[in-house]
Design a protein around this motif. Structure first.
Motif, PDB file in Angstrom:
ATOM      1  N   ASP A  49       0.791  -1.221   0.112  1.00 18.42           N
ATOM      2  CA  ASP A  49      -0.029  -0.040  -0.215  1.00 18.42           C
ATOM      3  C   ASP A  49       0.911   1.211   0.113  1.00 18.42           C
ATOM      4  OD1 ASP A  49       0.765   0.328   2.843  1.00 18.42           O
ATOM      5  OD2 ASP A  49      -0.787  -0.613   3.504  1.00 18.42           O
ATOM      6  N   ARG A  50       0.060   2.349   0.010  1.00 20.06           N
ATOM      7  CA  ARG A  50       0.912   3.581  -0.386  1.00 20.06           C
ATOM      8  C   ARG A  50       1.696   4.136   1.064  1.00 20.06           C
ATOM      9  NH1 ARG A  50       2.471   5.355  -4.635  1.00 20.06           N
ATOM     10  NH2 ARG A  50       0.814   4.679  -5.352  1.00 20.06           N
ATOM     11  N   PHE A 105      10.485   5.154   1.305  1.00 21.37           N
ATOM     12  CA  PHE A 105      11.217   6.340   0.400  1.00 21.37           C
ATOM     13  C   PHE A 105      10.482   7.644   0.783  1.00 21.37           C
ATOM     14  CE2 PHE A 105      10.829   2.597  -2.348  1.00 21.37           C
ATOM     15  CZ  PHE A 105      12.165   2.408  -2.657  1.00 21.37           C
ATOM     16  N   ARG A 106      11.104   8.637   0.388  1.00 20.72           N
ATOM     17  CA  ARG A 106      10.813  10.131   0.452  1.00 20.72           C
ATOM     18  C   ARG A 106      11.054  10.688  -1.010  1.00 20.72           C
ATOM     19  NH1 ARG A 106      15.036  11.473   5.266  1.00 20.72           N
ATOM     20  NH2 ARG A 106      17.025  11.464   4.100  1.00 20.72           N
ATOM     21  N   VAL A 113       5.163   9.524  -3.363  1.00 23.71           N
ATOM     22  CA  VAL A 113       6.092   8.662  -4.038  1.00 23.71           C
ATOM     23  C   VAL A 113       5.376   7.797  -4.898  1.00 23.71           C
ATOM     24  CG1 VAL A 113       8.055   6.902  -3.917  1.00 23.71           C
ATOM     25  CG2 VAL A 113       7.720   8.619  -1.991  1.00 23.71           C
ATOM     26  N   LEU A 114       5.553   8.165  -6.283  1.00 20.08           N
ATOM     27  CA  LEU A 114       4.557   7.492  -7.312  1.00 20.08           C
ATOM     28  C   LEU A 114       5.399   6.120  -7.590  1.00 20.08           C
ATOM     29  CD1 LEU A 114       3.952  10.456  -9.737  1.00 20.08           C
ATOM     30  CD2 LEU A 114       2.654   9.356  -7.849  1.00 20.08           C
ATOM     31  N   ILE A 137      13.993   9.723  -5.291  1.00 22.06           N
ATOM     32  CA  ILE A 137      13.464   8.922  -4.406  1.00 22.06           C
ATOM     33  C   ILE A 137      14.513   8.420  -3.595  1.00 22.06           C
ATOM     34  CG2 ILE A 137      12.023   6.863  -4.287  1.00 22.06           C
ATOM     35  CD1 ILE A 137      10.484   7.568  -6.620  1.00 22.06           C
ATOM     36  N   ILE A 138      14.646   8.715  -2.279  1.00 21.85           N
ATOM     37  CA  ILE A 138      15.667   8.280  -1.479  1.00 21.85           C
ATOM     38  C   ILE A 138      15.358   7.350  -0.326  1.00 21.85           C
ATOM     39  CG2 ILE A 138      17.709   9.301  -0.173  1.00 21.85           C
ATOM     40  CD1 ILE A 138      17.395  11.959  -1.795  1.00 21.85           C
TER      41      ILE A 138
END
Length: 232
Positions: free
Chosen positions: A8-9, A16-17, A73-74, A228-229
């Motif tokens: 899930d999201r 990630f961020r 985050v896609l 995205i890290i």
């Protein structure tokens, strides 16, 4: 990127961020959308048009919504639906698909649909990022304004814009929302002709010179390679 699929999201956001927009940029976007919201409450979606909301509460809701959308985050999550076996049977009967490839074809179809949704969201992020970089004052309005994705204020008032990734992603019902409104529409690509794009028709004669398919695709690579890290 890490080769993972999350359930899930929430799990993705814990992993990630995104650093695509600074806190100050998100505040700038929020302030402009809030300015529109204050003066156009009839054009807002139900959550934001509540007359019981104070101005401070409306600002907070706008800020939360904008930040949620821009921080998202896609990345694909696990599908929640199962493919219809009948579709596979028809593909095998009508297009002679290999029955032994049924599972992989169904999986690919689901992945393609989910990726098409993500590409539309990436288009919004690209336009917002470029607008900030070139000071063109287009601001992403997310879920706040009915049927509108971007707003811009100029000398004569507000411009509202609805964008689509492709010219076949809108049916008659959804197109009627613009009737008797000043909402402009722009689409990225032609659905029936390969590699035909409409960047030159973006409704900003200066900004459209900065937008093109090459930089959009490059933006996507940068988004996934650098923006995205993994959290530590």
């Amino acid at each position: 990127m890490v080769d993972l699929i999350f359930k899930d999201r929430k799990e993705i956001n814990n992993k990630f961020r995104s650093h695509l927009f600074s806190d100050e940029e998100k505040k700038k976007i929020t302030r402009r959308v809030f300015e529109y919201a204050l003066n156009n409450k009839k054009r807002l979606n139900k959550t934001y048009a509540n007359p019981k909301l104070s101005d401070d509460e409306l600002f907070t809701k706008c800020e939360q919504s904008i930040c949620e959308e821009l921080n998202m985050v896609l990345y694909p999550t696990q599908p929640t639906t199962k493919p219809d076996t009948l579709t596979s049977i028809l593909l095998e009967r009508l297009y002679e698909h290999d029955i032994n490839s049924r599972e992989s074809i169904a999986k690919q179809y689901l992945e393609q649909k989910r990726t098409e949704m993500i590409s539309g969201q990436l288009l919004e992020l690209y336009i917002q990022r470029e607008s900030l970089d070139y000071s063109r004052d287009w601001y992403f309005s997310g879920k706040i304004i009915k049927d509108v994705d971007f707003i811009k204020k100029n000398e004569s008032g507000w411009i509202t814009l609805q964008i689509k990734n492709s010219d076949n992603t809108e049916n008659n019902a959804s197109s009627k929302v613009r009737e008797n409104t000043t909402i402009k529409k722009w689409v990225r690509r032609h659905s029936k002709k390969k590699d035909i794009f409409y960047w030159e028709k973006f409704p900003d004669k200066i900004f459209k010179e900065k937008l093109n398919e090459k930089t959009f695709r490059n933006f996507i690579h940068i988004y996934y390679d650098r923006m995205i890290i993994k959290k530590t």
